[in-house]
Scaffold this motif. Structure first.
Motif: not given
Length: 395
Positions: A168-169, A192
């Motif tokens: 993800s991200n 994050e």
């Protein structure tokens, strides 16, 4: 009239497509454990018969679209959700399979969002079974399971690697397709986590003392021309870290895969190595936690027969946990055989059978129930067998 003209131009420059796969199978699984102690209690087999999904291709529902921006520039998106069509428990609640937006042109493609990791592609592309169903290769199974300790699926994967198949991200870059057969991609995924300017003020509880866990960086480069396809990939995933303990846990994956289509038969092969290691700011006097290595290989083939395709593979993995000089390394091997009969370009019937043999405490299985009492150390996992008989429809 002006509004209609604008709408006509917009529709000519962009497109949105609904797509998906619905795959259902009657599947059977059995896992056998044996008591190897002098006070032998015999063996225990745990079995299950189920109406399953994704035995040949993963069931999914998605949306994709492209807009031509002119000047060889295009914007596109892809949203892809897993579905469990056997019980309808999972649907469009999440686009966890893939959710990306990208910009492409002569420079290649820049892609942002949740996407497949470069290192996972070799495990899937060079597997005759495409990492689906009971025939999925052991390299994929072992990276997605905590197999030595529990023998049951661990969503964190080998060493807690949440970024094994997808990250993800992420920001990804793909080379343009006009490089004479050469292709490649690189990816960076943000962790994050919060970063404090002064480490002395980081809260000490485990949920907030992480600074890098979740980060992924990797790449894949290959060459495909005619019957030959070969690719190498490497990825580093930070699976855990503690600021106050001064430790960082990482999983490094390196793999090399290749296939060659002779016409009557297509051959597949892969070599893989994964390492779970812990870095210390100040290494303990006792030496700290040892590294855990996972080595594996796969040999496979497909043989077209009329409207059908015979599939076969042999895969093996071996763990080196460095925990004891007297303990033998856990290892496992798997033999899978299958047949796919294409009723049309979109619909196929398939059958697959597979068997896993575990040794020295490994606990890999073909799916379904876990080995009986594997964690307690009384019963030792020995074999796991399974089958899929199903139908797949793509649209």
């Amino acid at each position: 009239m002006a509004a209609l003209a604008v709408a006509g131009v917009a529709s000519a420059q962009s497109s949105v497509t609904l797509f998906g796969v619905v795959d259902a199978s009657i599947s059977g699984y059995s896992s056998s454990s044996r008591d190897l102690r002098p006070t032998n209690l015999g063996s225990v087999k745990v079995s299950r018969t189920a109406l399953a999904n994704s035995g040949y291709n993963t069931s999914r529902l998605g949306f994709r679209g492209t807009e031509d921006l002119g000047g060889d520039l295009a914007a596109s998106f892809r949203l892809e959700a897993p579905i469990t069509n056997d019980d309808s428990a999972t649907g469009l609640a999440t686009f966890v399979r893939r959710s990306t937006v990208s910009l492409s042109g002569g420079f290649g493609e820049l892609r942002l969002g949740r996407d497949y990791t470069p290192t996972f592609w070799n495990d899937s592309v060079f597997d005759p079974f495409g990492t689906n169903g009971v025939g999925s290769n052991l390299i994929n199974t072992a990276n997605g399971f905590n197999a030595v300790t529990y023998g049951a699926k661990d969503t964190g994967g080998f060493g807690g690697n949440q970024n094994y198949s997808r990250a993800s991200n992420s920001i990804g870059y793909f080379l343009p397709p006009n490089l004479g057969g050469f292709y490649g991609q690189v990816m960076y995924a943000f962790h994050e986590n919060d970063k404090h300017s002064n480490g002395g003020f980081i809260p000490a509880d485990s949920s907030t003392s992480k600074s890098r866990a979740g980060r992924y960086i990797g790449g894949r480069f290959g060459y495909a021309n005619g019957p030959l396809d070969v690719a190498v990939a490497y990825g580093n995933s930070t699976v855990g870290d503690q600021y106050y303990a001064g430790t960082t846990d990482s999983v490094n994956i390196f793999n090399l895969g290749a296939s060659y289509d002779f016409g009557p038969v297509k051959l597949f092969g892969e070599l893989s190595r994964a390492e779970n290691s812990r870095d210390y700011k100040n290494r303990p006097i006792a030496g700290g936690r040892p590294d855990v290595d996972l080595n594996g290989y796969l040999l496979g083939l497909t043989v077209p027969v009329g409207a059908g395709l015979i599939r076969a593979s042999y895969s093996a993995v071996k763990y080196d946990d460095n925990l004891s000089a007297t303990r033998r390394d856990p290892k496992a091997n798997k033999l899978a055989l299958g047949y796919v009969h294409n009723l049309s370009k979109r619909t196929a019937l398939y059958a697959t059978v597979a068997r896993v043999s575990d040794k020295n405490g490994a606990a890999l299985n073909v799916g379904g129930p876990a080995f009986y009492n594997a964690a307690a150390g009384v019963f030792t996992p020995k074999t796991s067998t399974g089958y899929d008989f199903g139908i797949r429809h793509a649209f």
